[in-house]
Each structure stands twice: as C-alpha cells, then as structure tokens.
Design a protein around this motif. Structure first.
Motif, PDB file in Angstrom:
ATOM      1  N   GLU A 117       0.846  -1.198   0.000  1.00  0.00           N
ATOM      2  CA  GLU A 117       0.000   0.000   0.000  1.00  0.00           C
ATOM      3  C   GLU A 117       0.877   1.242   0.000  1.00  0.00           C
ATOM      4  O   GLU A 117       1.890   1.300   0.694  1.00  0.00           O
ATOM      5  CB  GLU A 117      -0.900   0.003   1.239  1.00  0.00           C
ATOM      6  N   LEU A 118       0.473   2.256  -0.765  1.00  0.00           N
ATOM      7  CA  LEU A 118       1.239   3.483  -0.925  1.00  0.00           C
ATOM      8  C   LEU A 118       0.396   4.684  -0.497  1.00  0.00           C
ATOM      9  O   LEU A 118      -0.771   4.792  -0.880  1.00  0.00           O
ATOM     10  CB  LEU A 118       1.643   3.621  -2.399  1.00  0.00           C
ATOM     11  N   ARG A 119       1.004   5.556   0.308  1.00  0.00           N
ATOM     12  CA  ARG A 119       0.357   6.800   0.746  1.00  0.00           C
ATOM     13  C   ARG A 119       1.313   7.965   0.530  1.00  0.00           C
ATOM     14  O   ARG A 119       2.526   7.795   0.621  1.00  0.00           O
ATOM     15  CB  ARG A 119      -0.028   6.725   2.225  1.00  0.00           C
ATOM     16  N   PHE A 120       0.746   9.137   0.273  1.00  0.00           N
ATOM     17  CA  PHE A 120       1.544  10.334   0.024  1.00  0.00           C
ATOM     18  C   PHE A 120       1.336  11.375   1.116  1.00  0.00           C
ATOM     19  O   PHE A 120       0.212  11.565   1.606  1.00  0.00           O
ATOM     20  CB  PHE A 120       1.166  10.958  -1.321  1.00  0.00           C
ATOM     21  N   ASN A 121       2.401  12.074   1.472  1.00  0.00           N
ATOM     22  CA  ASN A 121       2.353  13.223   2.389  1.00  0.00           C
ATOM     23  C   ASN A 121       1.585  12.925   3.674  1.00  0.00           C
ATOM     24  O   ASN A 121       0.857  13.771   4.186  1.00  0.00           O
ATOM     25  CB  ASN A 121       1.745  14.441   1.692  1.00  0.00           C
ATOM     26  N   SER A 122       1.712  11.726   4.202  1.00  0.00           N
ATOM     27  CA  SER A 122       1.038  11.300   5.443  1.00  0.00           C
ATOM     28  C   SER A 122      -0.478  11.404   5.359  1.00  0.00           C
ATOM     29  O   SER A 122      -1.163  11.492   6.383  1.00  0.00           O
ATOM     30  CB  SER A 122       1.542  12.120   6.639  1.00  0.00           C
ATOM     31  N   ASP A 123      -1.031  11.381   4.148  1.00  0.00           N
ATOM     32  CA  ASP A 123      -2.475  11.492   3.948  1.00  0.00           C
ATOM     33  C   ASP A 123      -3.127  10.126   4.099  1.00  0.00           C
ATOM     34  O   ASP A 123      -2.877   9.223   3.310  1.00  0.00           O
ATOM     35  CB  ASP A 123      -2.763  12.066   2.560  1.00  0.00           C
ATOM     36  N   THR A 124      -3.957   9.970   5.128  1.00  0.00           N
ATOM     37  CA  THR A 124      -4.684   8.729   5.356  1.00  0.00           C
ATOM     38  C   THR A 124      -6.169   8.882   5.071  1.00  0.00           C
ATOM     39  O   THR A 124      -6.966   8.018   5.427  1.00  0.00           O
ATOM     40  CB  THR A 124      -4.485   8.233   6.806  1.00  0.00           C
ATOM     41  N   GLY A 125      -6.545   9.983   4.406  1.00  0.00           N
ATOM     42  CA  GLY A 125      -7.936  10.195   4.021  1.00  0.00           C
ATOM     43  C   GLY A 125      -8.351   9.235   2.914  1.00  0.00           C
ATOM     44  O   GLY A 125      -7.519   8.598   2.267  1.00  0.00           O
ATOM     45  N   THR A 126      -9.640   9.147   2.672  1.00  0.00           N
ATOM     46  CA  THR A 126     -10.164   8.215   1.662  1.00  0.00           C
ATOM     47  C   THR A 126     -10.245   8.890   0.299  1.00  0.00           C
ATOM     48  O   THR A 126     -11.305   8.953  -0.322  1.00  0.00           O
ATOM     49  CB  THR A 126     -11.543   7.680   2.089  1.00  0.00           C
ATOM     50  N   ASN A 127      -9.112   9.360  -0.198  1.00  0.00           N
ATOM     51  CA  ASN A 127      -9.082  10.039  -1.497  1.00  0.00           C
ATOM     52  C   ASN A 127      -8.082   9.393  -2.451  1.00  0.00           C
ATOM     53  O   ASN A 127      -7.431  10.053  -3.238  1.00  0.00           O
ATOM     54  CB  ASN A 127      -8.800  11.532  -1.323  1.00  0.00           C
ATOM     55  N   TYR A 128      -7.981   8.059  -2.380  1.00  0.00           N
ATOM     56  CA  TYR A 128      -7.155   7.280  -3.284  1.00  0.00           C
ATOM     57  C   TYR A 128      -8.064   6.310  -4.051  1.00  0.00           C
ATOM     58  O   TYR A 128      -9.022   5.786  -3.487  1.00  0.00           O
ATOM     59  CB  TYR A 128      -6.125   6.449  -2.527  1.00  0.00           C
ATOM     60  N   ASP A 129      -7.756   6.086  -5.322  1.00  0.00           N
ATOM     61  CA  ASP A 129      -8.492   5.124  -6.142  1.00  0.00           C
ATOM     62  C   ASP A 129      -7.488   4.163  -6.779  1.00  0.00           C
ATOM     63  O   ASP A 129      -6.343   4.544  -7.037  1.00  0.00           O
ATOM     64  CB  ASP A 129      -9.268   5.832  -7.254  1.00  0.00           C
ATOM     65  N   THR A 130      -7.931   2.945  -7.066  1.00  0.00           N
ATOM     66  CA  THR A 130      -7.059   1.943  -7.667  1.00  0.00           C
ATOM     67  C   THR A 130      -7.834   1.126  -8.700  1.00  0.00           C
ATOM     68  O   THR A 130      -8.991   0.778  -8.481  1.00  0.00           O
ATOM     69  CB  THR A 130      -6.499   0.988  -6.587  1.00  0.00           C
ATOM     70  N   HIS A 131      -7.176   0.836  -9.824  1.00  0.00           N
ATOM     71  CA  HIS A 131      -7.687  -0.074 -10.851  1.00  0.00           C
ATOM     72  C   HIS A 131      -6.654  -1.173 -11.017  1.00  0.00           C
ATOM     73  O   HIS A 131      -5.458  -0.882 -11.014  1.00  0.00           O
ATOM     74  CB  HIS A 131      -7.853   0.648 -12.193  1.00  0.00           C
ATOM     75  N   TRP A 132      -7.077  -2.412 -11.189  1.00  0.00           N
ATOM     76  CA  TRP A 132      -6.106  -3.490 -11.270  1.00  0.00           C
ATOM     77  C   TRP A 132      -6.472  -4.537 -12.305  1.00  0.00           C
ATOM     78  O   TRP A 132      -7.635  -4.725 -12.650  1.00  0.00           O
ATOM     79  CB  TRP A 132      -5.914  -4.172  -9.923  1.00  0.00           C
ATOM     80  N   LEU A 133      -5.424  -5.169 -12.768  1.00  0.00           N
ATOM     81  CA  LEU A 133      -5.508  -6.347 -13.610  1.00  0.00           C
ATOM     82  C   LEU A 133      -4.363  -7.240 -13.169  1.00  0.00           C
ATOM     83  O   LEU A 133      -3.210  -6.812 -13.159  1.00  0.00           O
ATOM     84  CB  LEU A 133      -5.348  -5.975 -15.087  1.00  0.00           C
ATOM     85  N   TYR A 134      -4.674  -8.433 -12.705  1.00  0.00           N
ATOM     86  CA  TYR A 134      -3.607  -9.352 -12.325  1.00  0.00           C
ATOM     87  C   TYR A 134      -3.987 -10.766 -12.723  1.00  0.00           C
ATOM     88  O   TYR A 134      -5.156 -11.097 -12.861  1.00  0.00           O
ATOM     89  CB  TYR A 134      -3.240  -9.252 -10.846  1.00  0.00           C
ATOM     90  N   GLY A 135      -2.947 -11.555 -12.944  1.00  0.00           N
ATOM     91  CA  GLY A 135      -3.179 -12.922 -13.363  1.00  0.00           C
ATOM     92  C   GLY A 135      -2.224 -13.870 -12.676  1.00  0.00           C
ATOM     93  O   GLY A 135      -1.139 -13.488 -12.243  1.00  0.00           O
ATOM     94  N   SER A 136      -2.655 -15.131 -12.599  1.00  0.00           N
ATOM     95  CA  SER A 136      -1.856 -16.152 -11.934  1.00  0.00           C
ATOM     96  C   SER A 136      -1.361 -17.214 -12.899  1.00  0.00           C
ATOM     97  O   SER A 136      -0.760 -18.179 -12.476  1.00  0.00           O
ATOM     98  CB  SER A 136      -2.688 -16.819 -10.838  1.00  0.00           C
ATOM     99  N   GLY A 137      -1.629 -17.072 -14.168  1.00  0.00           N
ATOM    100  CA  GLY A 137      -1.297 -18.106 -15.139  1.00  0.00           C
ATOM    101  C   GLY A 137      -2.488 -18.987 -15.439  1.00  0.00           C
ATOM    102  O   GLY A 137      -2.599 -19.556 -16.516  1.00  0.00           O
ATOM    103  N   SER A 138      -3.403 -19.093 -14.491  1.00  0.00           N
ATOM    104  CA  SER A 138      -4.610 -19.889 -14.723  1.00  0.00           C
ATOM    105  C   SER A 138      -5.886 -19.058 -14.613  1.00  0.00           C
ATOM    106  O   SER A 138      -6.945 -19.514 -15.002  1.00  0.00           O
ATOM    107  CB  SER A 138      -4.679 -21.053 -13.738  1.00  0.00           C
ATOM    108  N   SER A 139      -5.771 -17.852 -14.078  1.00  0.00           N
ATOM    109  CA  SER A 139      -6.953 -16.990 -13.979  1.00  0.00           C
ATOM    110  C   SER A 139      -6.522 -15.530 -14.039  1.00  0.00           C
ATOM    111  O   SER A 139      -5.366 -15.197 -13.778  1.00  0.00           O
ATOM    112  CB  SER A 139      -7.716 -17.252 -12.674  1.00  0.00           C
ATOM    113  N   VAL A 140      -7.466 -14.683 -14.405  1.00  0.00           N
ATOM    114  CA  VAL A 140      -7.231 -13.246 -14.504  1.00  0.00           C
ATOM    115  C   VAL A 140      -8.307 -12.533 -13.697  1.00  0.00           C
ATOM    116  O   VAL A 140      -9.470 -12.935 -13.717  1.00  0.00           O
ATOM    117  CB  VAL A 140      -7.288 -12.771 -15.966  1.00  0.00           C
TER     118      VAL A 140
END
Length: 178
Positions: free
Chosen positions: A62-85
């Motif tokens: 997990e990554l945070r900037f400037n000691s900001d722990t507010g709920t103003n971060y968004d994330t999009h992901w794509l990951y795979g294991s070789g058998s599923s995505v």
C-alpha cells in the motif's frame, strides 16, 4: 579508447535520466513500513523499485503520500496467476494498492511510476508493474492508482500489511524530463 559505460555514466541531467534519491535496505527485525521524506522537487516523475520479502503471504503493498490517510485514493487493477485473470477497481480508499506483497520465500518485485509528482494543477497518477512467485505459480500485476489531491508529493510511505522482512529493499529514483 573509452568504454561506453564510462561515457554514459559521465552524462548527468539529460531528459529521461534516472537519479537515485534514496534506498532503504530493511535490517534484522524487519520494518512495518518504508518511508521517504523531504523528496526534492527537482524531477518530473518518481519511480519506486522494490524487492519485498513479506513476513506473511496474502498481504498487499500500500502506498500513501504526504502522510495522507484520508479516503481520497483510487485503484484499478488487472492481475493474473497463469490460470486466472482478475480485474477490478476500488474508489475512496485510504491508500493506493500497488501489488501483492509476496512472502518470506517468494519475494515480490515491483516498479511504481509516480507521474508529475510536483505538479500542483492536477491529481497524481500512479502505475505499477509487479509480480511474485508462489512456488511454481505466481502473479503478475498491472495496477493504476490516483491520489485525488493537487499538492506536490514531498513524502511517501509504503506498507505491506504485516512487515517487510530483513533484506527487503526499496529504492526511490527521480526521473528528469525535457
């Protein structure tokens, strides 16, 4: 006759150059997180390179900037294991998810680009490429994130849910642009 490496290493400050800002090597006893403070405003982009030995499999980086722990971060992901995505998104988090943390026997390798980190006219964008082995299987991650804040980034903290084990290493680089 000059060696190519000597010529290349003598050039400093060109567009696209990477410059090491700081490196943290986790010592005995581990560390709950790795933090870089007082990041200079002399680059266009930042890059974090991480080799992580986590004390427990199944946790996330997990990554945070400037000691900001507010709920103003968004994330999009794509990951795979070789058998599923798996693909997805999450909004209003208190961190940017940057990858799976690996384990004590299967380290994660992660590269995180932080774009336009000092630009005060836009939100900050993060892109990640990472992966880790799971004793014959493994995962690869393509992740993007957003910090919905226009402040220049002056510090960043990376956590892995449990502890970074000894020998984990996190390096911060500055990237110059034309």
């Amino acid at each position: 006759m000059s060696l190519l490496g000597i010529i290349a290493s003598s050039k400093l400050g060109d567009a696209g150059d990477f410059e090491s800002i700081a490196t943290v090597s986790v010592g005995s006893g581990g560390a709950a997180n790795v933090e870089f403070t007082s990041i200079p405003a002399t680059f266009t982009h930042l890059q974090v390179r991480l080799i992580n030995l986590s004390s427990s499999a199944g946790t996330n980086l997990e990554l945070r900037f400037n000691s900001d722990t507010g709920t103003n971060y968004d994330t999009h992901w794509l990951y795979g294991s070789g058998s599923s995505v798996t693909a997805g998104a999450a909004a209003s988090l208190d961190y940017v998810w940057v990858a799976g943390a690996g384990s004590s026997t299967a380290p994660a390798g992660v590269v995180v680009d932080i774009l336009d980190y000092r630009n005060t006219n836009k939100y900050k964008t993060v892109r990640t490429l990472g992966g880790h082995d799971t004793n014959g299987g493994g995962y690869i991650y393509f992740i993007s994130g957003l910090w919905r804040n226009t402040n220049a980034i002056t510090s960043l903290k990376i956590s892995c849910g449990v502890n970074f084990n000894q020998y984990s290493q996190v390096a911060l680089y500055g990237i110059r642009s034309a």
